[in-house]
Structure formats: structure tokens, C-alpha cells
Enzyme design. Structure first.
Site, PDB file in Angstrom:
ATOM      1  N   CYS A   1      48.297  59.338   8.411  1.00 13.42           N
ATOM      2  CA  CYS A   1      49.153  59.009   9.566  1.00 13.42           C
ATOM      3  C   CYS A   1      48.498  57.971  10.474  1.00 13.42           C
ATOM      4  O   CYS A   1      48.089  58.283  11.603  1.00 13.42           O
ATOM      5  CB  CYS A   1      49.463  60.280  10.337  1.00 13.42           C
ATOM      6  SG  CYS A   1      50.101  61.533   9.247  1.00 13.42           S
TER       7      CYS A   1
ATOM      8  N   GLU B   1      16.430  44.312  -0.579  1.00 15.32           N
ATOM      9  CA  GLU B   1      17.177  45.563  -0.381  1.00 15.32           C
ATOM     10  C   GLU B   1      18.649  45.403  -0.759  1.00 15.32           C
ATOM     11  O   GLU B   1      19.535  45.696   0.043  1.00 15.32           O
ATOM     12  CB  GLU B   1      17.088  45.985   1.090  1.00 15.32           C
ATOM     13  CG  GLU B   1      15.681  46.163   1.623  1.00 15.32           C
ATOM     14  CD  GLU B   1      15.640  46.368   3.147  1.00 15.32           C
ATOM     15  OE1 GLU B   1      16.698  46.250   3.817  1.00 15.32           O
ATOM     16  OE2 GLU B   1      14.547  46.642   3.665  1.00 15.32           O
ATOM     17  N   PRO B   2      18.952  44.944  -1.966  1.00 17.61           N
ATOM     18  CA  PRO B   2      20.361  44.727  -2.293  1.00 17.61           C
ATOM     19  C   PRO B   2      21.122  46.037  -2.493  1.00 17.61           C
ATOM     20  O   PRO B   2      20.609  46.967  -3.117  1.00 17.61           O
ATOM     21  CB  PRO B   2      20.291  43.963  -3.626  1.00 17.61           C
ATOM     22  CG  PRO B   2      19.009  44.384  -4.239  1.00 17.61           C
ATOM     23  CD  PRO B   2      18.058  44.624  -3.102  1.00 17.61           C
ATOM     24  N   GLY B   3      22.301  46.086  -1.938  1.00 14.96           N
ATOM     25  CA  GLY B   3      23.170  47.246  -2.142  1.00 14.96           C
ATOM     26  C   GLY B   3      24.414  46.832  -2.907  1.00 14.96           C
ATOM     27  O   GLY B   3      24.528  47.025  -4.118  1.00 14.96           O
ATOM     28  N   ARG B   4      25.299  46.167  -2.185  1.00 14.28           N
ATOM     29  CA  ARG B   4      26.606  45.793  -2.751  1.00 14.28           C
ATOM     30  C   ARG B   4      26.502  45.053  -4.088  1.00 14.28           C
ATOM     31  O   ARG B   4      27.256  45.340  -5.013  1.00 14.28           O
ATOM     32  CB  ARG B   4      27.323  44.901  -1.740  1.00 14.28           C
ATOM     33  CG  ARG B   4      28.748  44.585  -2.107  1.00 14.28           C
ATOM     34  CD  ARG B   4      29.348  43.504  -1.195  1.00 14.28           C
ATOM     35  NE  ARG B   4      28.970  43.599   0.175  1.00 14.28           N
ATOM     36  CZ  ARG B   4      29.718  44.154   1.131  1.00 14.28           C
ATOM     37  NH1 ARG B   4      30.892  44.636   0.858  1.00 14.28           N
ATOM     38  NH2 ARG B   4      29.270  44.194   2.372  1.00 14.28           N
TER      39      ARG B   4
ATOM     40  N   GLY C   1      22.160  41.926   1.177  1.00 20.21           N
ATOM     41  CA  GLY C   1      23.204  41.059   1.699  1.00 20.21           C
ATOM     42  C   GLY C   1      23.923  40.162   0.732  1.00 20.21           C
ATOM     43  O   GLY C   1      24.954  39.585   1.079  1.00 20.21           O
TER      44      GLY C   1
HETATM   45  N1  LLP Z   1      19.220  46.631   4.189  1.00 14.53           N
HETATM   46  C1  LLP Z   1      19.688  46.936   5.411  1.00 14.53           C
HETATM   47  C2  LLP Z   1      18.738  47.105   6.513  1.00 14.53           C
HETATM   48  C3  LLP Z   1      21.068  47.066   5.622  1.00 14.53           C
HETATM   49  O1  LLP Z   1      21.516  47.349   6.844  1.00 14.53           O
HETATM   50  C4  LLP Z   1      21.963  46.890   4.542  1.00 14.53           C
HETATM   51  C5  LLP Z   1      23.407  47.043   4.727  1.00 14.53           C
HETATM   52  C6  LLP Z   1      21.421  46.602   3.275  1.00 14.53           C
HETATM   53  C7  LLP Z   1      20.051  46.462   3.138  1.00 14.53           C
HETATM   54  C8  LLP Z   1      22.283  46.397   2.070  1.00 14.53           C
HETATM   55  O2  LLP Z   1      23.107  45.303   2.224  1.00 14.53           O
HETATM   56  P1  LLP Z   1      24.026  44.766   1.027  1.00 14.53           P
HETATM   57  O3  LLP Z   1      23.130  44.197  -0.037  1.00 14.53           O
HETATM   58  O4  LLP Z   1      24.825  45.903   0.519  1.00 14.53           O
HETATM   59  O5  LLP Z   1      24.873  43.741   1.660  1.00 14.53           O
HETATM   60  N2  LLP Z   1      30.165  48.840   5.058  1.00 14.53           N
HETATM   61  C9  LLP Z   1      30.117  47.390   4.970  1.00 14.53           C
HETATM   62  C10 LLP Z   1      28.711  46.905   4.652  1.00 14.53           C
HETATM   63  C11 LLP Z   1      27.691  47.373   5.651  1.00 14.53           C
HETATM   64  C12 LLP Z   1      26.292  46.936   5.296  1.00 14.53           C
HETATM   65  C13 LLP Z   1      25.295  47.621   6.137  1.00 14.53           C
HETATM   66  N3  LLP Z   1      23.939  47.305   5.844  1.00 14.53           N
HETATM   67  C14 LLP Z   1      31.125  46.929   3.939  1.00 14.53           C
HETATM   68  O6  LLP Z   1      31.826  47.754   3.374  1.00 14.53           O
HETATM   69  O7  LLP Z   1      31.273  45.720   3.720  1.00 14.53           O
END
Ligand code: LLP
Length: 429
Positions: free
Chosen positions: A358, A289-292, A252
Site C-alpha cells: 500500500c 571492497e567490491p560488492g555489487r 563501487g
Molecule cells: N565499501 C564500503 C565502505 C561501502 O560503503 C560499500 C557500499 C562497499 C564497499 C561496496 O560497494 P559496491 O562495490 O557494492 O558499490 N543500496 C545501494 C548501494 C549502497 C552501497 C553502500 N556501500 C544500491 O542498491 O544501489
């Protein structure tokens, strides 16, 4: 929007993306070379940027017992995954498909956590057979199915419950997940009872507590509110004789798209560790669990201006990338910086940057002041996360290629889809 940025802010992906002699580079590779050789739209990632983002977590963690599991839904290209596996990351997966990708790059299953609100039996079986670290379970019904599947396999499934702490993450409603009205998790008031049900099921082993309150968080307050509630829960569980080995705080952490100032991993983790210490829980293992925040600013999307169209109310730059390549603006009204790869002298005009699809929602950026002409190459910033990962074939548009830059080298890590790829698998009656 432009009014908010009177001066050109630094590139979001700085210093891995920066101008040299008036040309935008990824590390030591000029982006116009990549576009010439590989065409557009094109996703370009910087390997050094991935490493630096990882390093920020790694150094914030230090010697503490923390497992950082890359939330691979943000960008699951195999080359990206391989890089994180090499650096020592675990993985947070949400499907059997993501499990396959993680295993394909040699990820250690003991460092994989399986999240997601709708796991199917086959996905549970694959993950159990692989030997994942933990299933983050989101409902009683899922607990029962998981126990059944594990029992049929003669296995025991390690579980955490994803608890919904009911905190407001103060982010876009579509990416906020920790509120009562969200579909995610188990309400914190019911958690103890559900843990007791889990304990009573034959083939489960309770190992942790999990939460994920939302994405693109730019304040640590909501994390700490959630942490306090989860630590209270862990106390109540201990009193009930349920011992917890790890606490998963989800992902997050936000990134800078425009003028946000998100906390660093250290700014988040230092107060987390302090609270754990203060409550006598310094020994508790953490999972993140970092993604972004690991990939978002490690990528740009290159696109070519096809036409300029000067209508009565607006000027449009119609480019060759579209909402099928980058859905975030259409879906979340998201801001992505846009830069000409070769900035021109001359008068800038306000443009909406739109694609050929479109739909009126097919825009990438609005009201940007740019000096551009047809044929110019633009870089859409912050396109490393939730960009290619959310791409589709809408309007029968092949998905873009992806390339990873490493110093002065580059590697095509996903070839451009062909029209034949798109028709393959379909048939008429
Ligand atoms: N763990 C869980 C259970 C999650 O649902 C998510 C993201 C993450 C970790 C990773 O979160 P992050 O660190 O990336 O914030 N498509 C949207 C973001 C959706 C996130 C969904 N869950 C966007 O483009 O902003």
C-alpha cells in the site's frame, strides 16, 4: 524508459541467464521449474556467475599484492559468502552481524576489514577478539572508543582512517559517499592531524589509508582522482614518520542494469597499478571492497503476475513481488530489466510492474512493453546485489526464498519465511 531500448538488449546476467527454446534458464535449470517447485517471489542466483565475477578481479590482480574483500552488504546469504570464501576472498563487513556471518562460513579473520560510520563497542570487541585485519575508522570519536576498547582487552587495534577525498563519483546522490557533504570519512585536509591523534592513542596501530567514494560507478576518472589525492596524503604521512602498509580503495564498480558500460576490474586496476609504479609505490598493498560487481548480475527475482489492470492513464501488471522484496526502484528510481520467463507471441502493451504493497512507491519497473497475461512468470534482472539484502517484512509479507543454481542442480539457500516466523518474538501486554 522503453523508448531507450527499442531492441531487446541482451540479458544483464548473460550468459548465466539466457533463453533456450523460448524459456529463460539459470545455467541449466529452467526458471519455470523453480517457480513451480518453490513458489514466487523467489531469488535465483547462479553459482557460475559468482565465480566468473570473482575471476574477473582475480585475473586483473594477477600476482600483485591485492586483497579483494567482498563487500558483503550487497548479498550476505551464507551460500554466497561460502562461495567467495572458497574462492579466496576476504570480506568487508559493516556490523557485528556481518562479522558473525563471515565467521560462520569459516572466513579468515586476517582477511576481514571492518568498515562503517557507527561501530559500537560490542562490535569492536567481537572484531578484536576475532582478529580482523583492519578497522576502517571514520572519526576521532571512533578512534578514541576503539583505543579504549582495545586497551581494556589488552589488545592493539589495527586501523586505517577512511578519508573523504572530496571527489564527485557521478552516481545517484544516495549512493555517492566521497563528497564533503556526505556523513562518511574524514575530510582529506584534516587527515594528517587525525592520523597524529591516532598515533598518540595507546592501543592503536596505524596500518593503512582507506576510502570509498560511492557505488555503481561507471567511469574510472573519479577513482583515479581519489587515488591521486590519497597518494599525496601517503607522501605527507611518510614525511611525518607515519608509515602505511596498505591502501584500501573501497568498492563501487558498477554493473550493467540497462545500457551502462561500466569498466571491468582490469580497466580499473591497470591504471591504478600504473600510477602506483609511477610514484614509486609499487610495493604498497591494495585492498578492494567490491560488492555489487561481484553479485549484482548473478541473480534474478522471479515473480508471478497476479492481475492486469487497465486504468485510464496507465496499465498495471500487479505482481506478487513488491518493494519489500526489491526496494531499489522505490528508493533510487533504479532500473531493473524485466523479462517474461516464457515470452508470448502477441501484442505488447506498456505496463507499470507494481506490487501489492500500500504505497505508490511500490513499483518494480515502469513503462515496459510486454505481452503478458495473469499467471505469467517474470524475471526481474540484476537482482543479486542490494535486493534480498534490503528486503523487509513491510505489510507483514514474509521474505522470499533464495535458491542457488549450480549447473543442472539447485539448492534452496534460504527457505521462504513463514507467517509464524513473522509473529515469533512479539507479544501483547
Ligand atoms: N565499501 C564500503 C565502505 C561501502 O560503503 C560499500 C557500499 C562497499 C564497499 C561496496 O560497494 P559496491 O562495490 O557494492 O558499490 N543500496 C545501494 C548501494 C549502497 C552501497 C553502500 N556501500 C544500491 O542498491 O544501489
Amino acid at each position: 524508459m522503453t523508448a531507450r531500448f527499442p531492441a531487446q538488449p541482451e540479458l544483464a546476467g548473460h550468459p548465466y541467464f539466457q533463453f533456450r527454446n523460448n524459456v529463460l534458464y539459470a545455467e541449466d535449470v529452467p526458471l519455470d521449474h523453480l517457480a513451480e517447485r518453490l513458489g514466487t517471489p523467489l531469488y535465483v542466483y547462479s553459482r557460475a556467475a559468482l565465480k566468473a565475477a570473482w575471476q574477473a578481479y582475480h585475473s586483473a590482480v594477477g600476482q600483485r599484492p591485492v586483497l579483494v574483500c567482498y563487500g558483503m552488504k550487497a548479498n550476505s546469504n551464507l551460500a554466497v559468502l561460502k562461495e567467495f570464501a572458497r574462492l579466496g576472498a576476504g570480506f568487508d563487513i559493516v556490523s557485528g552481524g556481518e562479522l558473525k556471518r563471515a565467521l560462520a562460513v569459516g572466513a579468515d579473520p586476517a582477511r576481514i576489514v571492518f568498515s562503517g560510520v557507527g561501530k559500537q563497542a560490542w562490535e569492536m570487541r567481537d572484531a578484536l577478539a576475532a582478529g580482523v585485519k583492519c578497522f576502517n575508522v571514520e572519526s576521532e570519536a571512533e578512534l578514541r572508543l576503539l583505543s579504549q576498547v582495545a586497551q581494556d582487552m589488552g589488545a592493539r587495534a589495527p586501523v586505517s582512517l577512511r578519508v573523504n577525498p572530496d571527489v564527485d563519483a557521478q552516481t545517484h546522490p544516495y549512493i555517492s559517499t566521497g563528497l564533503k557533504e556526505n556523513k562518511f570519512g574524514i575530510a582529506i585536509e584534516s587527515a594528517l592531524a587525525v592520523y597524529r591523534s591516532a598515533q598518540a592513542l595507546p592501543a592503536l596501530e596505524i596500518v593503512g589509508v582507506d576510502c570509498h567514494i560511492g557505488s555503481q560507478l561507471t567511469e574510472i576518472g573519479p577513482y583515479l582522482d581519489a587515488l591521486d589525492k590519497l597518494l599525496d596524503l601517503i607522501d605527507r604521512l611518510a614525511q611525518a614518520g607515519i608509515a602505511i602498509r596498505h591502501l584500501d580503495l573501497g568498492g563501487g564498480l558498477g554493473i550493467r542494469y540497462a545500457d551502462e558500460t561500466p569498466p571491468s576490474p582490469r580497466a580499473l586496476l591497470d591504471p591504478v597499478f600504473e600510477r602506483l609504479q609511477a610514484r614509486g609505490l609499487g610495493h604498497l598493498h591494495l585492498v578492494l571492497e567490491p560488492g555489487r560487481s561481484l553479485v549484482g548480475n548473478a541473480g534474478v527475482l522471479l515473480t508471478t503476475v497476479q492481475y492486469l489492470k487497465h486504468a485510464e492513464a496507465r496499465n498495471f501488471a500487479i505482481v506478487d513481488a513488491a518493494m519489500n522484496d526489491l526496494l531499489r526502484p522505490a528508493l533510487y528510481d533504479a532500473f531493473h530489466g524485466v523479462r517474461p520467463v516464457h515470452p508470448r507471441a502477441g501484442e505488447a502493451t506498456l505496463y507499470d510492474i507494481v506490487g501489492p504493497v500500500c504505497e505508490s512507491a511500490d513499483w518494480l519497473a515502469r513503462q515496459r512493453k510486454l505481452a503478458i497475461e495473469a499467471g505469467d512468470l517474470l524475471a526481474v534482472e540484476s537482482a543479486g546485489a542490494y535486493s534480498m539484502a534490503m528486503a523487509s517484512n513491510y505489510n507483514t509479507r514474509p521474505r522470499a526464498a533464495e535458491v542457488m543454481v549450480d549447473g543442472d542442480q539447485y539448492y534452496v539457500v534460504r527457505r521462504r519465511e513463514t507467517l509464524d516466523d513473522l509473529l515469533r518474538g512479539e507479544s501483547t501486554l
